[in-house]
Design an enzyme around this catalytic site. Structure first.
Site, PDB file in Angstrom:
ATOM      1  N   GLY A 184      24.746  33.423  33.071  1.00 32.53           N
ATOM      2  CA  GLY A 184      25.441  34.491  33.817  1.00 32.53           C
ATOM      3  C   GLY A 184      25.386  34.300  35.312  1.00 32.53           C
TER       4      GLY A 184
ATOM      5  N   HIS B 230      54.367  56.670  30.759  1.00 36.09           N
ATOM      6  CA  HIS B 230      54.236  57.839  31.638  1.00 36.09           C
ATOM      7  C   HIS B 230      53.297  58.859  31.007  1.00 36.09           C
ATOM      8  CE1 HIS B 230      55.390  61.038  34.402  1.00 36.09           C
ATOM      9  NE2 HIS B 230      55.440  61.830  33.337  1.00 36.09           N
TER      10      HIS B 230
HETATM   11  C1  FAD Z   1      26.108  41.167  45.575  1.00 37.37           C
HETATM   12  C2  FAD Z   1      27.254  40.297  45.110  1.00 37.37           C
HETATM   13  C3  FAD Z   1      28.407  40.878  44.596  1.00 37.37           C
HETATM   14  C4  FAD Z   1      29.473  40.109  44.169  1.00 37.37           C
HETATM   15  N1  FAD Z   1      30.592  40.723  43.677  1.00 37.37           N
HETATM   16  C5  FAD Z   1      31.635  39.974  43.267  1.00 37.37           C
HETATM   17  C6  FAD Z   1      32.815  40.583  42.747  1.00 37.37           C
HETATM   18  O1  FAD Z   1      32.916  41.784  42.672  1.00 37.37           O
HETATM   19  N2  FAD Z   1      33.824  39.783  42.341  1.00 37.37           N
HETATM   20  C7  FAD Z   1      33.739  38.420  42.417  1.00 37.37           C
HETATM   21  O2  FAD Z   1      34.705  37.736  42.029  1.00 37.37           O
HETATM   22  N3  FAD Z   1      32.646  37.801  42.903  1.00 37.37           N
HETATM   23  C8  FAD Z   1      31.597  38.547  43.331  1.00 37.37           C
HETATM   24  N4  FAD Z   1      30.485  37.928  43.824  1.00 37.37           N
HETATM   25  C9  FAD Z   1      30.465  36.459  43.921  1.00 37.37           C
HETATM   26  C10 FAD Z   1      30.128  35.825  42.575  1.00 37.37           C
HETATM   27  O3  FAD Z   1      28.883  36.303  42.121  1.00 37.37           O
HETATM   28  C11 FAD Z   1      30.093  34.322  42.716  1.00 37.37           C
HETATM   29  O4  FAD Z   1      31.290  33.882  43.324  1.00 37.37           O
HETATM   30  C12 FAD Z   1      29.963  33.657  41.348  1.00 37.37           C
HETATM   31  O5  FAD Z   1      28.751  34.038  40.730  1.00 37.37           O
HETATM   32  C13 FAD Z   1      30.015  32.141  41.492  1.00 37.37           C
HETATM   33  O6  FAD Z   1      29.841  31.563  40.242  1.00 37.37           O
HETATM   34  P1  FAD Z   1      29.225  30.083  40.102  1.00 37.37           P
HETATM   35  O7  FAD Z   1      29.201  29.795  38.659  1.00 37.37           O
HETATM   36  O8  FAD Z   1      29.919  29.170  41.019  1.00 37.37           O
HETATM   37  O9  FAD Z   1      27.725  30.206  40.675  1.00 37.37           O
HETATM   38  P2  FAD Z   1      26.522  31.141  40.263  1.00 37.37           P
HETATM   39  O10 FAD Z   1      26.980  32.361  39.588  1.00 37.37           O
HETATM   40  O11 FAD Z   1      25.726  31.324  41.504  1.00 37.37           O
HETATM   41  O12 FAD Z   1      25.702  30.294  39.217  1.00 37.37           O
HETATM   42  C14 FAD Z   1      25.012  29.134  39.592  1.00 37.37           C
HETATM   43  C15 FAD Z   1      23.929  28.857  38.579  1.00 37.37           C
HETATM   44  O13 FAD Z   1      23.436  27.541  38.791  1.00 37.37           O
HETATM   45  C16 FAD Z   1      22.036  27.538  38.584  1.00 37.37           C
HETATM   46  N5  FAD Z   1      21.506  26.370  39.316  1.00 37.37           N
HETATM   47  C17 FAD Z   1      21.596  26.110  40.633  1.00 37.37           C
HETATM   48  N6  FAD Z   1      21.043  24.910  40.906  1.00 37.37           N
HETATM   49  C18 FAD Z   1      20.604  24.404  39.721  1.00 37.37           C
HETATM   50  C19 FAD Z   1      19.958  23.211  39.359  1.00 37.37           C
HETATM   51  N7  FAD Z   1      19.689  22.250  40.254  1.00 37.37           N
HETATM   52  N8  FAD Z   1      19.641  23.030  38.059  1.00 37.37           N
HETATM   53  C20 FAD Z   1      19.935  23.987  37.124  1.00 37.37           C
HETATM   54  N9  FAD Z   1      20.559  25.128  37.422  1.00 37.37           N
HETATM   55  C21 FAD Z   1      20.887  25.341  38.704  1.00 37.37           C
HETATM   56  C22 FAD Z   1      21.570  28.886  39.121  1.00 37.37           C
HETATM   57  O14 FAD Z   1      20.335  29.253  38.528  1.00 37.37           O
HETATM   58  C23 FAD Z   1      22.731  29.793  38.712  1.00 37.37           C
HETATM   59  O15 FAD Z   1      22.467  30.425  37.466  1.00 37.37           O
HETATM   60  C24 FAD Z   1      29.389  38.683  44.253  1.00 37.37           C
HETATM   61  C25 FAD Z   1      28.227  38.074  44.749  1.00 37.37           C
HETATM   62  C26 FAD Z   1      27.176  38.872  45.177  1.00 37.37           C
HETATM   63  C27 FAD Z   1      25.943  38.209  45.724  1.00 37.37           C
END
Ligand code: FAD
Length: 454
Positions: free
Chosen positions: A44, A429
């Site tokens: 997640g 509607h």
């Molecule tokens: C407070 C807050 C509110 C937000 N609200 C919204 C919203 O309303 N709508 C929206 O679209 N976006 C929102 N975002 C942004 C959104 O959360 C991110 O854009 C999204 O989670 C990015 O997804 P991702 O898979 O790229 O990275 P992430 O969700 O950050 O997942 C990365 C994963 O990689 C893992 N990881 C990292 N390095 C390693 C490694 N070397 N080895 C193994 N695992 C690793 C981490 O543990 C993590 O679980 C919000 C962010 C925050 C902080």
């Protein structure tokens, strides 16, 4: 699984199980790949565990609490004289939402026969990753690798994160006790949503906006409605705020994100980073090493889960030999204030600057039957089209469920729909979506429930 320094050969290895990673893993599995998904934490990622979902859950509970004390309820014949809130219980409810969704993701991972490995991964070379986890160290040789390692909250140079004093947005969502006062430094949707949550619970909130306006780039008329609602909540908004002015504590700093590439040992590969520090990719999400892909926040693009999810599907499909690209025409943006604000495509000003001769239409929620039956008539639907052929270029919606409604305009733009297309279909509607139809009709000078533009 093989332990020690014996190498396990895998087909698709996905590093990071946030919305980018787990979606890439599922799509790759759907396409017949054997997938290994690696994360140091639960599935997640930021979105589900620390970002979007916890933030929206607290926005909902605080909105319900705030509404329960309002005059509008009395006008509907409901008296709620002794409504109170319990912050730890609100936090517990938020966590129950996160847990339920996380459980669903775990089931999807297992149901798609994806191997989930707890651990931290880094590159050994262009074909191998080492993973250090609770079960020791493992070496994986992959055919395809999809990087979805996310980003970290970027510290402001003058306001570095510090314990309980200067917090990241994620930390602010975990506060165990409500402070009497709190400052938020930032001008993005996260800053506004956090300020809204705490102000609804009676915390004295100061929103320090470094820019000239909150939410730069949003339609000014829409912003006026949101600004008025922030004032009504008692939030003190200071624009053009300097970091020096942010002296009160606790302070939450929402200053964007930095791609999480440190520790990946990219120097052991030929993967290149872009100037913004993210992993450089083409529009098929391939890095400079074509069988290593990157999606989501780690690419340094706009940090949105919606983008990570779409890029994840593209990467998995390209890895399966499909000729697909990440090329959305527009990206919808939503801010869950009350009223909600949502925008997609051009504002009128941006369309004019881009050289279009524009036609605009607007329709107030106060003239929409459903908005009135919801007791939420503060809002407006604004649409922008190319005057020559009526092609829809953008829209801004302020009002209840604006964030859900904006999907209709996103579809319209992606499908090349015109104002006439929006006026010709049958809308149920009474619904809020009729505001969109009437804004298109207004642009064509024929809205029924408002007087034509003179
Ligand atoms: C407070 C807050 C509110 C937000 N609200 C919204 C919203 O309303 N709508 C929206 O679209 N976006 C929102 N975002 C942004 C959104 O959360 C991110 O854009 C999204 O989670 C990015 O997804 P991702 O898979 O790229 O990275 P992430 O969700 O950050 O997942 C990365 C994963 O990689 C893992 N990881 C990292 N390095 C390693 C490694 N070397 N080895 C193994 N695992 C690793 C981490 O543990 C993590 O679980 C919000 C962010 C925050 C902080």
């Amino acid at each position: 699984m093989v332990v020690g320094d014996v190498t396990t050969a895998v087909d698709v290895l996905v590093l990071g199980a946030g919305p980018g990673g787990y979606v890439a893993a599922i799509r790759a599995a759907q396409l017949g790949h054997h997938v290994t998904l690696i994360d140091q934490g639960p599935p997640g990622g930021t979105c589900l565990n620390r970002g979007c979902i916890p933030l929206k859950a607290l926005l909902t509970s605080t909105e319900r609490y705030q509404q329960s004390g309002q005059e509008e309820l009395a006008a509907m014949g409901i008296s709620a004289t002794s409504v109170s809130f319990d912050w730890p219980k609100m936090q517990a409810w938020k966590q129950s939402v996160v847990d339920r969704l996380a459980d669903g993701v775990r089931r999807l991972i297992a149901g798609n026969r994806i191997e989930y490995v707890f651990g931290t991964g880094w590159f050994i070379n262009n074909h191998e990753v080492r993973v250090e986890g609770e079960h020791g160290s493992h070496r994986f040789k992959f055919e395809h690798c999809i990087l979805a390692v996310g980003a970290d909250a970027a510290p402001h140079p003058q306001l570095p994160f510090a314990g309980k004093e200067v917090l990241t947005p994620e930390q602010a969502l975990l506060l165990s006790e409500l402070p009497p006062a709190l400052s938020v430094f930032g001008d993005d949707y996260i800053a506004l949503e956090l300020a809204t949550i705490f102000a609804r619970l009676g915390v004295k909130v100061q929103l320090l906006v470094p820019a000239e306006h909150i939410l730069a780039g949003f339609d000014p008329a829409a912003l006026r409605l949101v600004q008025a609602s922030l004032r009504k909540l008692g939030i003190q908004v200071v624009t053009r705020a300097s970091a020096e002015a942010a002296t009160d504590r606790p302070l939450v700093v929402s200053h964007g994100v930095t791609p999480h590439t440190a520790g990946l040992h990219l120097d052991a590969t030929d993967v290149q980073c872009a100037v913004n520090g993210g992993i450089a990719v083409n529009n098929m999400q391939q890095s400079s090493v074509p069988h290593i892909y990157a999606v989501g926040d780690c690419t340094g693009g706009r940090a949105l889960a919606s983008i990570a999810i779409k890029q994840a599907k593209v990467a998995a499909e390209v890895a399966s030999g499909q000729r697909v690209q990440f090329a959305p025409l527009v990206t919808p943006l939503i801010v869950h204030t009350t009223p909600e604000i949502a925008t997609v495509g051009y504002t009128a000003e941006e369309a004019a600057q881009a050289g279009y001769t524009i036609s605009t239409g607007r329709f107030p929620f106060a003239a929409n039957g459903r908005a009135l039956t919801l007791g939420a008539d503060n809002g407006v639907a604004m649409i922008v089209a190319n005057a020559e052929d009526g092609l829809i270029l953008g829209a801004t919606l302020v009002g209840p469920h604006a964030g859900d409604l904006i999907g209709q305009v996103t579809l319209a733009i992606e499908m090349g729909a015109t104002l006439t297309d929006l006026t010709e279909i049958l809308y149920a509607h009474p619904t809020l979506s009729e505001t969109l139809q009437e804004s298109a009709e207004n642009a064509l000078g024929k809205a029924i429930h408002m007087l034509a533009k003179t």
